[in-house]
Design a protein around this motif. Structure first.
Motif, PDB file in Angstrom:
ATOM      1  N   ARG A 184      -9.377 -11.953   0.516  1.00 19.52           N
ATOM      2  CA  ARG A 184      -8.772 -11.903   1.858  1.00 19.52           C
ATOM      3  C   ARG A 184      -7.380 -11.274   1.800  1.00 19.52           C
ATOM      4  N   GLN A 185      -6.681 -11.531   0.693  1.00 27.69           N
ATOM      5  CA  GLN A 185      -5.325 -10.980   0.584  1.00 27.69           C
ATOM      6  C   GLN A 185      -5.319  -9.510   0.222  1.00 27.69           C
ATOM      7  N   ARG A 242      -2.971  -3.420   3.413  1.00 28.84           N
ATOM      8  CA  ARG A 242      -2.252  -4.653   3.698  1.00 28.84           C
ATOM      9  C   ARG A 242      -0.755  -4.486   3.402  1.00 28.84           C
ATOM     10  N   MET A 294       1.542  -9.811   1.428  1.00 27.57           N
ATOM     11  CA  MET A 294       0.436 -10.136   0.527  1.00 27.57           C
ATOM     12  C   MET A 294       0.849 -10.050  -0.935  1.00 27.57           C
ATOM     13  N   THR A 336      -0.914   1.804  13.255  1.00 26.14           N
ATOM     14  CA  THR A 336      -1.900   0.906  12.648  1.00 26.14           C
ATOM     15  C   THR A 336      -3.293   1.359  13.065  1.00 26.14           C
ATOM     16  N   SER A 376       4.275  -6.431   8.209  1.00 22.11           N
ATOM     17  CA  SER A 376       2.949  -6.334   8.797  1.00 22.11           C
ATOM     18  C   SER A 376       2.000  -5.424   8.025  1.00 22.11           C
ATOM     19  N   ASP A 377       0.705  -5.594   8.296  1.00 20.61           N
ATOM     20  CA  ASP A 377      -0.319  -4.739   7.691  1.00 20.61           C
ATOM     21  C   ASP A 377      -0.478  -3.456   8.522  1.00 20.61           C
ATOM     22  N   ALA A 399      -6.169  -4.237   8.452  1.00 23.48           N
ATOM     23  CA  ALA A 399      -6.638  -5.477   7.806  1.00 23.48           C
ATOM     24  C   ALA A 399      -8.146  -5.653   8.006  1.00 23.48           C
ATOM     25  N   ALA A 433      -9.783  -7.179   4.882  1.00 18.23           N
ATOM     26  CA  ALA A 433      -9.477  -8.623   4.820  1.00 18.23           C
ATOM     27  C   ALA A 433     -10.278  -9.385   5.871  1.00 18.23           C
TER      28      ALA A 433
END
Ligand SMILES: Cc1cc2nc3c(=O)[nH]c(=O)nc-3n(C[C@H](O)[C@H](O)[C@H](O)COP(=O)(O)O)c2cc1C
Length: 385
Positions: free
Chosen positions: A40-41, A46, A50, A210, A335-336, A339, A342
């Motif tokens: 998940r990480q 990411r 993380m 993003t 922030s990612d 994701a 994930a």
């Protein structure tokens, strides 16, 4: 009835999950749960957070000597960032300290609606719990459910099928997903698409933007008869869709053919029924995604979920300062960029929980052996029906 609650803020001391309703005698190892936490990480795209967090679960109740006791199972995941946040996030009163308060709500987040709803003028009081950090606890719960399902010969996989405009060429086989997706930086089973997906993420990163996408979850070996047609809230497809939709940033769910069903005639969409004494009833196609009338039909369960692009942007969107009411850029939290990989792990966990809950609803058992025997007996009955 299998159920769970989670507690914990993103920058609080820890996340906690309590699961109730597991049978006694289920072998559990923290290493197995940590495997899914790590997944998940990970995943390409990411952010910095993380790298700080390396999630490790601690089991503080419900297991003795590696086996569940049938009592509530408590899972704790410490937030390693806590040391940097204790001063701002501790439970004790803090006085008038305004450091790390949030006044400029981020579009696409719970910040503004949550602030108004809970009368919170520091929007951090909303975003701390709304953060997808909570999904670490859900993944830990899902990992426990996957262990239960595996004893019952039910397997589950997930993989990424789309990021931005990069998409898997053809539908990968179960074996391909199992072999390639875990090794891929974007958890994709198609090498060509993987390259394109990484490019999409890099382009978004360079633009301070993003990007979202789609992931798929499949479950194999699910016995016929989970869920029910008799009430709206007992339908398996409805329960699975709810579990997937409850993951932050998931904006749509498909079962089987999903939205494609709108464009095809019935003769191409419905899965004809066959029988052989060895297999029992079976299909040669699976547009239904393993669910008919809200009930599992014994075929693979196939679910897809759409994730919107991450709403915290390095080049922030326009917002309003809730104190001054002046136009301002939205606040920025680490922030990612993407994701979706994930989220595919969170989706796997969410689906595993629902199927485990339905299994225990149908084959209510206090001990794993009792459960295993009941499921096997029922499978034999269904084969001969
Ligand atoms: C695994 C995962 C990681 C996420 N990471 C971020 C992130 O780093 N930054 C962010 O703004 N949103 C992130 N999100 C999405 C937000 O949590 C989500 O968009 C927000 O809580 C609002 O909920 P909604 O999109 O369902 O309306 C992530 C979601 C998931 C599932």
């Amino acid at each position: 009835m299998l159920r769970f609650l989670t507690g914990g803020e993103s920058h609080g001391p820890c996340l906690t999950a309590i699961i109730e309703g597991l049978p006694a005698g289920l072998p559990l190892e923290t290493e197995n749960i940590n495997y899914y936490l790590k997944k998940r990480q990970g995943g390409y795209g990411r952010g910095e957070r993380m790298k700080i967090e390396s999630d490790q679960v601690e089991i503080t109740s419900g297991v003795r000597g590696g086996l569940t006791l049938g009592s509530p199972l408590t899972l704790v995941i410490k937030n390693r960032d806590w040391a940097n946040w204790e001063e701002y996030m501790r439970a004790e009163p803090r006085g008038e300290d305004t450091k790390r308060t949030v006044k400029r709500p981020r579009p696409g987040h719970a910040d503004l609606a949550g602030g108004i709803k809970y009368r919170q003028y520091d929007l951090r009081n909303i975003l701390e719990r709304a953060s997808a950090r909570e999904t670490a606890a859900r993944v830990a719960v899902g990992a426990v459910c996957l262990s239960l399902l595996s004893v019952l010969k039910i397997e589950a996989v997930s993989h990424v099928t789309r990021i931005g405009s990069a998409e898997c060429g053809s539908v990968p086989t179960w074996e391909k997903i199992k072999e390639f997706a875990p090794l891929s930086p974007v958890y994709c089973a198609d090498r060509q698409a993987e390259e394109q997906m990484i490019k999409e993420i890099e382009t978004a990163r360079e633009a301070g933007d993003t990007i979202g996408g789609i992931f798929e979850v499949r479950l194999r070996g699910v016995p016929v008869g989970l869920g029910s047609h008799v009430h709206w809230d007992r339908r398996l497809d409805g329960s699975l869709a709810q579990a997937l939709m409850s993951i932050p940033a998931i904006k749509g769910v498909e079962v089987g053919a999903g939205f494609r069903a709108a464009f095809e005639p019935g003769s191409k969409i419905h899965d004809e029924i066959f029988y052989s004494p060895e297999k029992g009833y079976y299909r040669l196609t699976n547009s239904a995604g393993g669910i008919e009338g809200g009930i599992s039909n014994g075929e693979d369960i196939v679910l897809r979920a759409v994730m919107k692009p991450i709403p915290t942007l390095k080049k922030p969107l326009q917002s309003v300062d809730i104190e001054t009411k002046k136009s301002r850029e939205a606040s920025f939290e680490r922030s990612d960029v993407c994701a979706v990989p994930a989220a595919s792990v969170v989706g796997l966990a969410a689906a595993a929980f629902v199927v485990a809950r339905c299994i225990l609803e149908k084959f209510n058992s206090d001990h794993l052996e009792e459960l295993r025997e009941a499921v096997e007996r029922y499978r034999e009955y269904a084969r001969r029906f």
